[in-house]
Design a protein around this motif. Structure first.
Motif, short mmCIF file in Angstrom:
data_model
loop_
_atom_site.label_atom_id
_atom_site.label_comp_id
_atom_site.label_asym_id
_atom_site.label_seq_id
_atom_site.Cartn_x
_atom_site.Cartn_y
_atom_site.Cartn_z
N TRP A 165 -78.42 44.62 -1.69
CA TRP A 165 -77.77 44.08 -0.22
C TRP A 165 -77.48 42.38 -0.91
CZ3 TRP A 165 -79.51 43.01 4.86
CH2 TRP A 165 -79.59 41.92 5.45
N ASN A 166 -77.52 42.78 -2.01
CA ASN A 166 -75.82 41.44 -1.60
C ASN A 166 -74.62 41.81 -1.82
OD1 ASN A 166 -77.97 39.08 -2.45
ND2 ASN A 166 -77.61 39.90 -4.63
N MET A 167 -74.67 43.23 -2.34
CA MET A 167 -73.56 43.94 -2.09
C MET A 167 -72.99 44.21 -0.87
SD MET A 167 -70.99 44.41 -4.12
CE MET A 167 -71.81 44.82 -5.26
N LEU A 168 -73.74 43.92 0.41
CA LEU A 168 -73.59 44.44 1.14
C LEU A 168 -73.12 42.65 2.33
CD1 LEU A 168 -73.53 46.16 4.47
CD2 LEU A 168 -75.53 46.00 3.80
N GLN A 169 -73.85 42.19 1.26
CA GLN A 169 -73.41 40.75 2.55
C GLN A 169 -71.52 40.16 2.44
OE1 GLN A 169 -75.92 39.68 4.59
NE2 GLN A 169 -76.03 41.93 3.84
N PHE A 170 -71.99 40.89 1.42
CA PHE A 170 -70.40 40.90 0.50
C PHE A 170 -68.81 41.29 1.57
CE2 PHE A 170 -71.42 38.91 -3.00
CZ PHE A 170 -71.06 37.96 -3.17
N ALA A 171 -69.50 42.36 2.08
CA ALA A 171 -68.77 43.54 3.13
C ALA A 171 -68.52 43.71 4.27
CB ALA A 171 -69.33 44.99 2.26
N LEU A 172 -69.52 42.56 5.18
CA LEU A 172 -69.84 42.03 6.35
C LEU A 172 -69.12 40.83 6.91
CD1 LEU A 172 -73.68 42.41 6.82
CD2 LEU A 172 -71.91 43.60 8.39
N ARG A 173 -67.87 40.79 6.65
CA ARG A 173 -66.25 40.24 7.06
C ARG A 173 -65.73 40.33 7.75
NH1 ARG A 173 -65.58 42.47 1.58
NH2 ARG A 173 -63.49 43.55 1.58
N LEU A 174 -65.40 41.70 8.60
CA LEU A 174 -64.73 41.56 9.57
C LEU A 174 -64.99 41.56 11.14
CD1 LEU A 174 -63.95 45.32 9.60
CD2 LEU A 174 -62.59 43.80 8.96
N GLY A 175 -64.81 41.26 11.93
CA GLY A 175 -65.17 39.78 13.45
C GLY A 175 -65.27 39.00 13.25
N ASP A 176 -65.87 38.36 14.78
CA ASP A 176 -65.83 37.25 14.49
C ASP A 176 -66.80 37.33 14.19
OD1 ASP A 176 -63.49 36.27 16.06
OD2 ASP A 176 -64.01 36.90 17.73
N HIS A 177 -68.30 37.72 14.63
CA HIS A 177 -69.36 37.33 14.12
C HIS A 177 -69.95 38.70 13.74
CE1 HIS A 177 -72.82 35.44 13.92
NE2 HIS A 177 -73.56 35.81 15.34
N PRO A 178 -70.03 38.95 12.42
CA PRO A 178 -70.59 40.19 12.13
C PRO A 178 -72.31 40.11 12.01
CG PRO A 178 -70.09 39.32 10.47
CD PRO A 178 -68.94 38.75 11.50
N GLN A 179 -72.81 41.62 12.11
CA GLN A 179 -73.99 41.48 12.46
C GLN A 179 -74.97 42.46 11.78
OE1 GLN A 179 -74.79 41.04 16.72
NE2 GLN A 179 -75.86 38.44 17.09
N GLN A 180 -76.22 42.12 11.13
CA GLN A 180 -76.43 43.93 10.85
C GLN A 180 -78.14 43.20 11.43
OE1 GLN A 180 -76.66 42.63 6.52
NE2 GLN A 180 -76.69 40.92 6.75
N VAL A 181 -78.74 45.09 11.23
CA VAL A 181 -80.20 44.99 11.66
C VAL A 181 -80.90 45.34 10.41
CG1 VAL A 181 -81.39 47.02 12.93
CG2 VAL A 181 -79.51 45.10 14.19
N VAL A 182 -82.31 44.96 10.17
CA VAL A 182 -83.16 45.96 9.15
C VAL A 182 -84.39 46.21 9.92
CG1 VAL A 182 -84.08 45.32 7.34
CG2 VAL A 182 -82.33 43.83 7.45
#
Length: 441
Positions: A165-182
């Protein structure tokens, strides 16, 4: 909603649609979705969809990805262009999130269906959007890529959930407002609790029954019969996050760490029984647990393995005695260990009526249940006990055993039988010459 209208109204509605509208209707998820499957409004970063088994979590995740990557037309850009699809393993992510019955490919209309590139482990849309599959086991694979969206499936059962999970958070850096669904069935794990407590997270929730129109009635009846009203049922059916009991002797983390797929070769096997006082339907259960031990060089190297829980509720002495002897024969046990505080000579008499040749060791409880359970719980903390999967009801009782008593209803008879079995094998082992056997035959 049209689904709640009469058949006549539904027929009139469908007949009013043009041919292209009728073709598009199955793929208009906003029309068919259940409330928990629709993304909440607001400026959130993480949407957590908690639900029981079969509640429609996967379909919600697939449709959310579609909403992010699809534009007005097949070649038009969407809100996102780079999506991470993260499952516990690559195979599970591919088989469920991509190719599953509620996966992305199945949910996509023909003119917008992405292409699966197996060598690159990714889906590619006509508009150039890409969704790449990752494994939480290999979370280092998330180091380097960058995304403007992510779908995470069954996070609560990932062995390395925090790291992935922590590694994924570092990768969510494109666009104006990156979002994720769990999308996950809840479990009492720190990473899920941390995500849910974040101010940037939102949550929707539904029990299995919310999606009953798409599930077999026999499935719903069976799981409700087996698990309704239990802690495991609240988690797996109702989709409720169950916290550990305060002062629990066995936490969920400890129990899950004990799971194994194969018992391997064992040196001794016993069947332990904690008989009920009566055989009424509402009486306590007859706890019957089968466990074995694998010897090491010293007693501290010995490992216990819990093989089966065949406990019975409302059984007559004849019925539970037969069940005990059947378990003894099926697992090739060395002896039967029985608590005789309540039944006295009755236990031995009933077992002898079924098979007079079975060896029986009678044990007496001179301490309270918690005092007897604590040394056995310590063995789990030391990593010296393993569980074959499928012991849900036993593990539920174990999770309710606390230092100030049992937090469940009735008596923890399954736990009592477990404690007697592991006490016999690991704490006060009988002087028995090791004879190695395999459960496979």
């Amino acid at each position: 909603m049209i689904a709640s209208e009469t058949l006549e109204t539904q027929k009139a509605f469908l007949e009013s649609l043009e041919r292209d509208e009728l073709r598009a209707l199955p793929y208009m998820f906003d029309f068919w979705a259940l409330p928990h499957q629709l993304a909440p409004e607001g400026d959130w970063k993480t949407w957590v969809i908690l639900g029981g088994r079969g509640a429609g979590k996967t379909r919600a995740g697939s449709e959310w990805v579609r909403m992010q990557v699809e534009g007005s037309g097949p070649n038009d850009p969407g809100l996102a262009t780079r999506i991470a699809l993260v499952g516990e393993t690559f195979d599970q992510a591919r088989d469920v999130m991509v190719f599953g019955e509620s996966g992305i490919l199945e949910c996509s209309p023909p003119d917008r269906r992405p292409t699966w590139e197996a060598g690159k482990r990714q889906l590619v849309w006509k508009n150039g959007a890409v969704a790449k599959v990752y494994s939480a086991h290999d979370y280092e694979g998330l180091r380097g890529p960058q995304f403007d969206g992510a779908w995470v499936d069954e996070l609560a059962k990932w062995p390395k959930a925090d790291e992935a999970w922590n590694m994924l958070q570092f990768a969510l850096r494109l666009g104006d407002h990156p979002q994720q669904v769990v999308t996950t069935t809840p479990r009492n794990v720190p990473v899920l609790k941390r995500i849910m407590s974040s101010q940037s997270s939102v949550m929707t929730h539904a029990p299995t029954s919310a999606n009953k129109a798409n599930l077999a009635n026999s499935f719903l009846d069976e799981i409700e019969t087996q698990f309704g009203g239990t802690r495991q049922g609240r988690q797996e059916i109702e989709g409720v996050l169950i916290e550990d009991v305060e002062g629990a002797l066995w936490t969920r983390e400890i129990l899950e760490a004990a799971w194994v797929e194969d018992a391997g070769d064992l040196d001794r096997i016993v069947v332990a029984v904690d008989p009920p006082v009566s055989s009424k339907a509402d009486s306590d259960e007859c706890g019957i647990v089968v466990a074995g031990v694998r010897f090491g060089e010293t007693k501290r190297d010995w490992t216990g393995v819990v093989l089966a829980d065949v406990s019975l509720a409302g059984a007559t002495p004849t019925v539970w005695a037969r069940a005990v002897v059947e378990a003894y024969e099926r697992f090739g046990a060395d002896r039967i260990v029985a608590e005789v505080n309540q039944g006295g000579d009755l236990v031995g008499e009933m077992l002898a009526q079924v098979d007079p040749s079975v060896p029986l060791k009678a044990v007496h409880a001179s301490k309270g249940k918690v005092a007897r359970a604590e040394p056995v719980a310590a063995l789990y903390e030391q990593g010296r006990v393993r569980h074959l999967r499928g012991l849900g009801l036993l593990e539920e009782q174990m999770g309710l055993m606390a230092r100030d008593g049992y937090a469940g209803k009735g008596s923890p008879d399954r736990v009592d039988a477990l404690v007697w079995a592991l006490t016999e094998l690991l704490i006060r082992p009988a002087d028995a010459r090791p004879r190695v056997r395999s459960l496979g035959g």
